[in-house]
Design an enzyme around this catalytic site. Structure first.
Site, short mmCIF file in Angstrom:
data_model
loop_
_atom_site.label_atom_id
_atom_site.label_comp_id
_atom_site.label_asym_id
_atom_site.label_seq_id
_atom_site.Cartn_x
_atom_site.Cartn_y
_atom_site.Cartn_z
N GLU B 194 13.31 4.16 -13.50
CA GLU B 194 14.78 4.14 -13.47
C GLU B 194 15.41 4.21 -14.84
O GLU B 194 16.39 4.92 -15.05
CB GLU B 194 15.28 2.87 -12.75
CG GLU B 194 15.12 2.89 -11.24
CD GLU B 194 13.74 2.49 -10.77
OE1 GLU B 194 12.91 2.09 -11.62
OE2 GLU B 194 13.47 2.57 -9.56
N HIS B 263 15.44 -7.84 -3.66
CA HIS B 263 16.00 -6.63 -3.05
C HIS B 263 17.33 -6.89 -2.35
O HIS B 263 17.78 -6.06 -1.56
CB HIS B 263 15.02 -6.04 -2.02
CG HIS B 263 13.84 -5.35 -2.63
ND1 HIS B 263 12.85 -6.03 -3.29
CD2 HIS B 263 13.50 -4.04 -2.69
CE1 HIS B 263 11.94 -5.16 -3.71
NE2 HIS B 263 12.31 -3.94 -3.37
#
Lengths: 337, 460
Positions: B194, B263
Site C-alpha cells: 500500500e 479490520h
C-alpha cells in the site's frame, strides 16, 4: 597571461569540450556560492526553520543534469537547493522562498524543503525521508502511460535507502519497467549516523539486484564520471528497459542542517575531503592545467556568480512577505492545475 | 571595504549564544569555509564558518562571552591594506528578521471570527433528482462500478489501481468487468504494498493522470497515510498552487462483521481533519454513483469511504445520463419537527430505522445525511436545528474527536439560542473492535441507543 583560447574539443578532456567543462564549473560554483549565502542569511535570521545545504555534493546534480534532456523530470528530498539551481530554476525565486517571501517559488508557503516548478519539471522538495521515491516512480508511470520517452531522476540519500517504501517501489518499477533512474546520493551520513552504523551491506548500488534492477557505483566528486554514468542510465531507461540505480558516492561538508554541530565526524575527515576531493577544485585544475581557461577567465566566472548570488539575496530580502490572504489560498484547486 | 561578522543563529530557536572559542586571531587571513569560532547554542556547540574572505581586522566579542544576541557584530573583516578605523563603526545589528516588520500579522483580525448569520433555509426531504425521473433498483456495488466505468470512458487519463482490482475482479467485486472493458493498462493489479503503490499513484497524479486507488479496506491505507496526507493533500499548498494531486482514494471503511480489531475501524474523522483533502462517505447507491463521478472529476485528492455492509444494499438510482451529486450538499431523507438526527454512511441505517420507530411514539425526527464530510453542509444542519431545537449525531467511529463533536461545536456557535437540549453524539464505543458477536454488536451503535438519545433530548 595565456592568450590561448580553449579549444572546442580539447584532447586532454575525454568526451567533454572545454565549453562543457566550463559550464560544469560555473553551475557547481553557483550552487556552492548560493548555499554559502543561504547559510549566511540563516545566521542573520532571515531564513528560518530547517535549512539543509548541498555544499560538497554539487557534482552529483550538475553531472546528471548534463545527461538529462528537455521534458525529463526530477524529484528529490529536502536537501533540494542544488537540484533546483542545476535544472535551471531562478536563484531569485529559490532564495526568496528560503526567506519566506512572496517572490519565492511557492509564494513563501513551502520553504527550503518544499519548492516546485512545473516549467522546469521539478517536482519537489519533499520532507519525509524516502517518500519522494514512489512519487518519482509515479511520475515515470505517468510518462509511460502517456507513451512518452521521458525519464524521471528520483534522488534520495543513503539514509532513505533503508526505508521500506523504497523497496516496494523498486519492485513495482522493475515489474512495470518504469523509466525511472534511482539516484542514491550517498554522502555517508544519515543525519548523524554513519553508513556503517545504519546499513548492513555498504554497497547501495546492489540493492536493486533482488528486483533485477542494474546499478553501479559512481565517484560523485568527479562531475565527468557522474555525467558518463548518467548518460548510460538515461539510455537504459529511455530505451524501455526499466529502472536503473546510480549510487553516487559524495560528501557533504556542512552539517545535516544548519543546527547540526556535526560531532559525529572529525574536523580532519571533512578537511581532507575538501582539500583532496573537492569537485569544483577538480574541474578548476582540469581547466587550468589543460590550458582551457586562465586564472583571469575563472576569476571572471567567480565574479559573475557572486553577482548572481548577491542579487538573489537582495531580491530575497526586498521581496515582501506574502499577503495574509495567501494563508487561505491553494488549499483546494478550483480546476485542474 | 570592511565586513562585519555577525553572531549567527545556528538553530531554529536560537536567540542568543555563548561565543565559546575563537579559532582565529586578529591579523589572520580567512577565506570562505574556514572555521572561525565555536559557538554554543541552546542545544550544542557548533563550528562557525567564514562566508566572506578577508583579514581579521578586529575581534569585537572576546571568547567566553555568554548571552551574545544573534546578529550582534562579533568581528570585523578588512581587505588587505585597510585598518579597522577605515571601516564604518560597528553599528548595532539591524532588525532584519521578518517578524520585526510589525505591520503584518497581529494588526488584522483573524479570518472566520465574524458573527454567524442565522440560516433562513427550510429543510425539505426530496429525492435529489427531478420528479418523474425513471429509476432503477441498483446495489451500491453496481453503482460504484458504473461510476468508474462511465468516468473511464469519458477521460483516458482516469485509471484504477489496487490489489485484486483486475483479474480477480475486485476483492469485493466493485471493479467487476472493468478489466475486460479497459484492459490491464487502465485496470492495474498491484502487489500487496500500500505504501509504495499509493506513492506511485500520487506521483502519477503530479504527472497529469487521474488515478483511482482502491484500498482493499481503509484499514490497510494506514500503511499509506503519509503519502495521502503529506504528499497528496499538502502539495498544492506547498507549491503555491503550481501542482497537486487530482485523484480518488476509495474502498470499504469501518466495521464489516466479525473481522476483529485490525479490520474494523472508521476513518471518517481522521481524514476529515485534513485541509487539502475532500472526504465523501455515501449511504445510498445513487449517492455512491453521483458522488464518485464528482470525486473522479474533482481536481483535488478525494477520500471516498465506502462500507462493506452497504455494498449489497439496493436503492433507487435515477436513469439520468451522467448523474452527478455535488460535494458539500447534505440530503434530508426525512422531514420532522421534533429532533434532528445527523448522520452519514452506514450510520444512516440506524438513523432512519430509529426515526421510523420514534414516529410510532409520536416523535418526528428530521434525518440528515451529510454525504460529504469535507466540505460539510453546515447550513442544512443549522437550518434543521433552528426548526427542531434538538440534535443528535450518529456515526460508527470512536468517540474522541468524532465528526459529531465537531458538529456540536458548530451548532453551539451558530445556533446556541435555538437549542432546547444539549447536542448528543452517538458513536462507536471507545474500545478496539472485539470479535465475539455479542460484544461486537455493542461496540457498534444500536438503533435502541439512537432512540434513547432522541427521547432524552426531547425530555421524553
Amino acid at each position: 597571461m595565456a592568450a590561448r583560447k580553449p579549444s572546442a574539443k580539447a584532447a586532454s578532456l575525454p568526451n567533454v569540450s572545454a565549453e562543457e567543462l566550463t559550464t560544469y564549473y560555473r553551475d557547481m560554483l553557483l550552487i556552492r556560492r548560493f548555499e554559502e549565502k543561504a547559510g549566511q542569511l540563516y545566521g542573520m535570521g532571515l531564513i528560518g526553520g530547517f535549512c539543509h545545504l548541498y555544499i560538497g555534493q554539487e557534482a552529483v546534480v550538475v553531472g546528471l543534469e548534463a545527461a538529462a534532456s528537455e521534458g525529463d523530470k526530477r524529484i528529490t528530498s529536502y536537501r533540494d537547493h542544488g537540484h533546483m539551481l542545476a535544472c535551471g530554476m531562478d536563484p531569485n525565486g529559490v532564495m526568496a522562498e528560503l526567506t519566506g517571501r512572496e517572490g519565492g517559488y511557492s509564494k513563501g508557503k513551502g520553504g527550503s524543503m518544499h519548492m516546485f516548478s512545473k516549467e522546469k519539471h521539478f517536482y519537489g522538495g519533499h520532507g519525509i525521508v524516502g517518500a519522494q521515491v514512489p512519487l518519482g516512480a509515479g511520475l515515470a508511470f505517468a510518462d509511460k502511460y502517456k507513451g512518452t520517452d521521458r525519464v524521471t531522476f528520483t534522488y534520495f540519500g543513503d539514509g532513505a535507502a533503508n526505508q521500506g517504501q523504497v523497496y516496494e517501489t523498486f519492485n513495482m518499477a522493475a515489474l512495470w519497467a518504469l523509466p525511472v533512474i534511482f539516484v542514491i546520493e550517498n554522502n555517508q551520513y544519515a543525519m548523524g549516523t554513519a553508513q556503517k552504523r545504519s546499513t548492513s551491506t555498504p554497497d547501495l548500488h546492489t540493492r536493486g539486484e533482488a528486483f533485477g534492477i542494474p546499478g553501479e557505483a559512481v565517484d560523485g566528486m568527479d562531475v565527468l564520471a557522474v555525467k558518463a554514468a548518467g548518460d548510460k542510465a538515461v539510455k537504459h531507461c529511455r530505451s524501455g528497459k526499466g529502472p536503473y540505480i546510480l549510487e553516487i558516492k559524495t560528501y557533504r561538508y556542512r552539517g545535516h542542517s544548519m543546527s547540526d554541530p556535526a560531532k559525529y565526524r572529525t574536523r580532519e575527515e571533512v578537511q581532507k575531503m575538501r582539500e583532496e576531493r573537492d569537485a569544483i577544485e577538480h574541474v578548476r585544475e582540469m581547466l587550468l592545467q589543460g590550458g582551457h581557461a586562465t586564472e583571469d577567465d575563472l576569476k571572471a566566472i567567480d565574479k559573475e556568480i557572486k553577482a548572481i548570488v548577491n542579487a538573489s539575496a537582495d531580491f530575497a530580502r526586498e521581496s515582501p512577505e506574502p499577503s495574509l490572504d495567501e494563508l487561505w489560498t491553494d488549499i483546494y484547486a478550483e480546476e485542474a492545475v | 571595504m570592511a565586513t562585519e561578522v555577525l553572531m549567527p543563529a545556528l538553530s531554529p530557536t536560537m536567540e542568543e549564544g555563548t561565543l565559546a572559542k575563537w579559532l582565529i586571531k586578529e591579523g589572520d587571513t580567512v577565506s570562505a569555509g574556514d572555521i572561525m569560532a565555536e559557538i554554543e547554542t541552546d542545544k550544542a556547540t557548533m563550528e562557525f564558518e567564514a562566508v566572506d574572505e578577508g583579514i581579521v581586522g578586529k575581534i569585537l566579542i572576546p571568547e567566553g562571552t555568554e548571552g551574545v544576541r544573534v546578529n550582534t557584530p562579533i568581528a570585523v573583516l578588512v581587505e588587505d591594506g585597510e585598518t579597522v578605523s577605515d571601516a564604518a563603526p560597528a553599528a548595532p545589528a539591524q532588525a532584519l528578521a521578518p517578524a520585526d516588520k510589525a505591520q503584518s500579522s497581529e494588526d488584522q483580525p483573524a479570518a472566520g471570527m465574524s458573527h454567524p448569520e442565522p440560516v433562513k433555509a427550510i429543510t425539505r426531504a426530496e429525492a435529489p433528482w427531478p420528479a418523474g425521473t425513471k429509476t432503477k433498483q441498483t446495489t451500491v456495488r453496481e453503482a460504484l462500478r458504473d461510476a468508474m466505468a462511465e468516468e473511464m470512458r469519458r477521460d483516458e487519463d482516469v485509471f484504477l489501481m489496487g490489489e485484486e482490482v483486475g483479474e480477480y475482479q475486485g476483492a469485493y467485486k466493485i471493479s467487476q468487468g472493468l478489466l475486460d472493458e479497459f484492459g490491464a493498462r487502465r485496470v492495474m493489479d498491484t502487489p500487496i504494498t500500500e505504501h509504495g503503490f499509493t506513492g506511485i499513484a500520487v506521483g502519477a497524479a503530479f504527472g497529469g493522470l487521474r488515478p483511482i486507488v482502491e484500498f482493499m479496506t481503509f484499514n490497510f491505507a494506514m500503511q499509506a497515510i503519509d503519502q495521502i496526507i503529506n504528499s497528496a493533500a499538502k502539495t498544492l499548498y506547498m507549491s503555491g498552487g503550481q501542482m497537486g494531486a487530482p485523484m480518488v482514494f476509495r474502498g470499504p471503511n469501518g466495521a464489516a462483521a466479525r473481522v476483529g480489531a485490525q479490520h474494523s475501524q472508521d476513518y471518517a474523522a481522521w481524514y476529515a481533519h485534513i485541509p487539502g483533502l475532500k472526504v465523501v462517505m455515501p449511504y445510498s447507491a445513487s449517492d455512491a454513483k453521483g458522488l464518485l463521478k464528482t470525486a473522479i472529476r474533482d481536481p483535488n485528492p478525494v477520500i471516498f469511504l465506502e462500507n462493506e455492509i452497504l455494498y449489497g444494499k439496493t436503492f433507487e438510482v435515477p436513469e439520468i445520463e451522467d448523474y452527478t451529486v455535488p460535494f458539500g450538499k447534505a440530503r434530508v431523507w426525512r422531514e420532522g419537527s421534533d429532533v434532528t438526527i445527523v448522520s452519514f454512511g452506514i450510520g444512516m441505517t440506524y438513523a432512519l430505522d430509529a426515526a421510523e420507530k420514534l414516529a410510532k411514539d409520536g416523535i418526528e425526527a428530521e434525518v440528515i445525511d451529510l454525504r460529504t464530510l469535507r466540505p460539510i453542509d453546515y447550513d442544512t444542519v443549522i437550518a434543521s436545528v433552528q426548526k427542531t431545537n434538538r440534535c443528535i449525531t450518529v456515526e460508527e467511529g470512536f468517540p474522541v474527536g468524532a465528526i459529531g463533536n465537531h458538529l456540536s461545536a458548530v451548532i453551539m456557535e451558530r445556533a446556541f439560542d435555538y437549542l432546547d437540549a444539549p447536542v448528543l453524539n452517538l458513536t462507536g464505543k471507545d474500545v478496539p473492535m472485539p470479535y465475539a458477536a455479542n460484544l461486537e454488536k455493542h461496540a457498534l451503535l444500536t438503533t435502541a441507543e439512537v432512540i434513547e438519545a432522541a427521547k432524552k433530548v426531547c425530555y421524553r
